[in-house]
Scaffold this active site. Structure first.
Site, mmCIF file in Angstrom:
data_model
loop_
_atom_site.group_PDB
_atom_site.id
_atom_site.type_symbol
_atom_site.label_atom_id
_atom_site.label_comp_id
_atom_site.label_asym_id
_atom_site.label_seq_id
_atom_site.Cartn_x
_atom_site.Cartn_y
_atom_site.Cartn_z
ATOM 1 N N HIS A 60 -5.272 -2.758 4.028
ATOM 2 C CA HIS A 60 -5.154 -1.343 3.651
ATOM 3 C C HIS A 60 -5.897 -0.498 4.680
ATOM 4 C CE1 HIS A 60 -4.994 1.728 0.118
ATOM 5 N NE2 HIS A 60 -4.876 2.335 1.299
ATOM 6 N N HIS A 62 -5.533 2.783 7.739
ATOM 7 C CA HIS A 62 -4.826 3.927 8.324
ATOM 8 C C HIS A 62 -5.267 4.087 9.776
ATOM 9 C CE1 HIS A 62 -3.550 5.431 4.309
ATOM 10 N NE2 HIS A 62 -4.708 4.921 3.918
ATOM 11 N N ASN A 94 1.795 6.328 5.898
ATOM 12 C CA ASN A 94 1.778 7.796 5.764
ATOM 13 C C ASN A 94 1.437 8.467 7.095
ATOM 14 O OD1 ASN A 94 -0.868 6.826 5.645
ATOM 15 N ND2 ASN A 94 -1.555 8.395 4.199
ATOM 16 N N HIS A 231 -6.885 0.065 -4.093
ATOM 17 C CA HIS A 231 -8.201 0.714 -4.256
ATOM 18 C C HIS A 231 -8.542 1.031 -5.727
ATOM 19 C CE1 HIS A 231 -5.369 3.996 -3.981
ATOM 20 N NE2 HIS A 231 -5.484 4.166 -2.681
ATOM 21 N N ASN A 277 -9.803 9.337 -2.452
ATOM 22 C CA ASN A 277 -8.816 9.125 -3.517
ATOM 23 C C ASN A 277 -8.538 7.633 -3.656
ATOM 24 O OD1 ASN A 277 -8.615 11.917 -3.395
ATOM 25 N ND2 ASN A 277 -6.686 11.904 -2.298
ATOM 26 N N ASP A 304 -9.309 0.575 2.993
ATOM 27 C CA ASP A 304 -8.701 1.903 2.982
ATOM 28 C C ASP A 304 -9.336 2.756 4.090
ATOM 29 O OD1 ASP A 304 -7.153 4.088 2.375
ATOM 30 O OD2 ASP A 304 -8.193 4.595 0.512
#
Length: 421
Positions: A60, A62, A94, A231, A277, A304
Site C-alpha cells: 500500500h 503512493h 490514484n 488501513h 484517512n 500507506d
C-alpha cells in the site's frame, strides 16, 4: 556472486532461523548453509551481529507518479523503499491520469523497472475513480496489474462492488478497499471525538469505516473474491474482520504503523502531520489493531506511504491533505512498538511485512530459500536511530525526531546492492 556471512537469518515463510551463510548468484539465492566457501570471485558481506531477512513487501504505497511528482516520483519513492528495507512495492492507482488504461499502467511499470527495486502496481476498479463504470479489469490484468483498488476514494455502489468482486474472483486477483462512507464524515482526516473537538470541526466517525467494512465482508463471502480491508483503524472493524475470517479464507486486512503506534492525541500534538484517512482513533482502537496483528485477524502491515509537499501540509487542518510518509520508518516502528513491546516475535513481524503480503498478491517475494529471489536485507535490530534525513521527496511524518530501534544497514534487491547505510 555475493556471500553474506555469519548473520542470523530468519525466513518467515518456512520458519527456518539460525546462523547461516547465504550465497547469491545473479538474481537468485543459490545456497544457504551454516558455512559456505565458494569458488571463484565473490563479494563478501560480513553480517556478524546483524539479522538477515527477506526484503520487505509493502502493498500500500503512493509514489504520486504520474501527475503529482512534486510530492514524490517513482525514483525517489523507490529510494525511500530501499532505505526502509522494502524491495517490493504495490502502488496505488490514484495518480493523474489514474491507472484505468494500459498506457498509464505501462508508464508506471516501465519506469519502475529501472529503479533497482520491484515496482508493481494496482489498476483502478472504476474509470477515473468516479465509482460509476468498471475498468476493463481483465485487460488491465493481462497488461501487468497485480490487483485492483480505487484507494483514496470509497466505492459506494454496492452492485458495482459486487460485479468488481466477481471479476476479480474470476481472475484470482485481490481487490482492495478504502472503507470510509462520506455520509458519516464532516472534515475527514481527524477522528470524531477528542481530536475533532480540539479543532472545532466535525471529523470522521468510526461508523464511516464500520458501515463499508460490514458491506464488503458480506459481498466477499457471497462472491468468493480475495479482498483486502485497507488501513484498518477501528476496534469494531477489526472484530468484523475477525468473525468473517472464520467463515471465509479469502479475506485479508492490513494495518499501518501509524495506526498501531498513535492515537488521536497525535493529531492534537502534531497537527496536519498526523492527519490521515482513516484517522487516528482512540487507545482502545490502537490496542484492537495490535490484538488483530497478534492473532492473525490483520495479516499484513502496509505503510500507506502518502507523500505531500511541505506547503500543502502547512495549510489549516481542514485544508491540508491527509496522509503521512512511512517507508523509511515502518520496520523500525514494528520493531520498537511491537517486537520490543512483547506483542510479536521478529519472525511474526517479518511475516506480516513480507511473506503474507507477497502471498496475497501472488508475488515471488517475502522469503529466503535456495532458488528464491535474491531480495535480502541486513538489519541491526539493536541500533537506535532518529529519523531526520529522508530519501523520499517528502517529510510529512510525525515520527521525525523520534528515537526508533532497528536500522536497515543494507538492502539487496535482485542480487544487487540498492542501499547501504
Amino acid at each position: 556472486m555475493i556471500l553474506i556471512q555469519d548473520g542470523y537469518m530468519i525466513d518467515p515463510k518456512s520458519g527456518k532461523e539460525g546462523n547461516f551463510d547465504i550465497l547469491i548468484d545473479g538474481d537468485k539465492i543459490v545456497k544457504i548453509a551454516e558455512k559456505i566457501e565458494p569458488k571463484g570471485k565473490v563479494t563478501r558481506i560480513n553480517a556478524e551481529g546483524l539479522l538477515v531477512a527477506p526484503g520487505l513487501v509493502d502493498v500500500h504505497v503512493h509514489f504520486r507518479d504520474p501527475g503529482f511528482t512534486a510530492k514524490e516520483d517513482i525514483n525517489t519513492g523507490a529510494a525511500a523503499a530501499a532505505k526502509g528495507g522494502v524491495t517490493t512495492v504495490v502502488l496505488m492507482a490514484n495518480t493523474k491520469p489514474t491507472v484505468d488504461s494500459e498506457e498509464t499502467l505501462k508508464y508506471i511499470l516501465d519506469k519502475g523497472a529501472k529503479t533497482g527495486i520491484h515496482v508493481t502496481t494496482c489498476a483502478n476498479v472504476t474509470m477515473g475513480m468516479q465509482g460509476k463504470q468498471l475498468t476493463d479489469m481483465k485487460k488491465l490484468a493481462a497488461a501487468g496489474a497485480v490487483g485492483f483498488t480505487d484507494d483514496g476514494v470509497p466505492l459506494l455502489d454496492a452492485e458495482l462492488v459486487r460485479r468488481a468482486m466477481e471479476i476479480s474472483a474470476e481472475l484470482d486477483m485481490p481487490i482492495s478497499f478504502h472503507e470510509e462512507d462520506p455520509k458519516y464524515i464532516e472534515n475527514n482526516g481527524v477522528n470524531r471525538g477528542k481530536a475533532s473537538e480540539h479543532y472545532g470541526i466535525g471529523g470522521s466517525s468510526r461508523e464511516a469505516e464500520i458501515a463499508l467494512v460490514e458491506r464488503d465482508l458480506k459481498l466477499a463471502e457471497e462472491t468468493g473474491a480475495c479482498i483486502d480491508i485497507q488501513h484498518i483503524s477501528s476496534k469494531e472493524a477489526v472484530e468484523l474482520v475477525r468473525q468473517a475470517k472464520k467463515r471465509c479464507s479469502n479475506i485479508h486486512a492490513e494495518a499501518t504503523p501509524h495506526h498501531f503506534t498513535l492515537t488521536e492525541d497525535a493529531v492534537i500534538k502534531y497537527g496536519t502531520l498526523a492527519k490521515m484517512n482513516p484517522p487516528l482513533r482512540e487507545e482502545e482502537d490502537r490496542q484492537a489493531v495490535i490484538r488483530g496483528l497478534v492473532d492473525g485477524t490483520i495479516d499484513m502491515i502496509a505503510t500507506d506511504h502518502a507523500p505531500h509537499t511541505a506547503e500543502e501540509k502547512a495549510k489549516p487542518i481542514t485544508e491540508a491533505p491527509s496522509g503521512i510518509t512511512g517507508l523509511e520508518t515502518s520496520l523500525a516502528l514494528g520493531i520498537t512498538e511491537l517486537v520490543d513491546a512483547g506483542y510479536l516475535t521478529m519472525k511474526q513481524l517479518l511475516r506480516l511485512m513480507s511473506t503474507n503480503p507477497a502471498a496475497m498478491y501472488h508475488l515471488d517475494a517475502g522469503y529466503l530459500a535456495e532458488g528464491g529471489p535474491a531480495d535480502v536485507i541486513l538489519i541491526d535490530t539493536a541500533a537506535e536511530f532518529i529519523p531526520e534525513q529522508y530519501a523520499s521527496k517528502a517529510t510529512n511524518t510525525p515520527f521525525t525526531g523520534w528515537k526508533l530501534k532497528g536500522e536497515v544497514k543494507k538492502t539487496i534487491c535482485g542480487g544487487k546492492m540498492v542501499y547501504e547505510a
